[in-house]
Motif scaffolding. Structure first.
Motif, PDB file in Angstrom:
ATOM      1  N   MET A   1      69.302  39.303  33.196  1.00 15.71           N
ATOM      2  CA  MET A   1      69.555  40.171  34.327  1.00 15.71           C
ATOM      3  C   MET A   1      68.555  39.842  35.424  1.00 15.71           C
ATOM      4  SD  MET A   1      69.278  44.129  34.674  1.00 15.71           S
ATOM      5  CE  MET A   1      70.031  45.318  34.343  1.00 15.71           C
TER       6      MET A   1
ATOM      7  N   ASN B   1      64.964  53.966  35.253  1.00 15.11           N
ATOM      8  CA  ASN B   1      66.037  53.260  34.562  1.00 15.11           C
ATOM      9  C   ASN B   1      66.324  51.952  35.293  1.00 15.11           C
ATOM     10  OD1 ASN B   1      68.362  52.363  33.334  1.00 15.11           O
ATOM     11  ND2 ASN B   1      69.503  54.261  33.621  1.00 15.11           N
TER      12      ASN B   1
ATOM     13  N   ARG C   1      68.564  49.790  34.827  1.00 15.35           N
ATOM     14  CA  ARG C   1      69.983  49.482  35.015  1.00 15.35           C
ATOM     15  C   ARG C   1      70.586  50.209  36.206  1.00 15.35           C
ATOM     16  NH1 ARG C   1      72.782  50.571  29.533  1.00 15.35           N
ATOM     17  NH2 ARG C   1      70.908  51.687  28.960  1.00 15.35           N
TER      18      ARG C   1
ATOM     19  N   THR D   1      75.996  53.228  37.944  1.00 16.41           N
ATOM     20  CA  THR D   1      77.171  52.530  38.460  1.00 16.41           C
ATOM     21  C   THR D   1      77.929  53.420  39.439  1.00 16.41           C
ATOM     22  OG1 THR D   1      78.688  53.330  36.750  1.00 16.41           O
ATOM     23  CG2 THR D   1      77.421  51.299  36.261  1.00 16.41           C
TER      24      THR D   1
END
Length: 84
Positions: free
Chosen positions: A1, A52, A54, A57
């Protein structure tokens, strides 16, 4: 990533803070909000976490907006996201 850019990190933080602000406006704790919407409290915690890696979304933002009865446009149409 790939590593997040500074701009990505700033946007991620703004989204998390906006979600927390809007949830707090409902008057519900993370636990109560999760129970009311039949989701795990940890999901709410992840959405509101500025740590976080990530992020959140667009699908999660849309789901959250549905839960609090606002549009995605309403979510992002806030001074929080104004370009400075």
């Amino acid at each position: 990533m790939a590593e997040l850019t500074k701009e990505d990190i700033v946007l991620q933080k703004k989204i998390s803070e906006r979600m927390e602000f809007l949830r707090n406006k409902t008057g519900l704790s993370q636990s109560d909000f999760a129970k009311e919407h039949d989701i795990d409290r940890q999901v709410i915690n992840r959405w509101e976490s500025t740590k976080n890696k990530r992020g959140v979304t667009i699908y999660s933002i849309n789901k959250f907006c549905d839960m609090i009865n606002i549009t995605i446009k309403d979510f992002f149409d806030d001074d929080t996201f104004s370009v400075k």
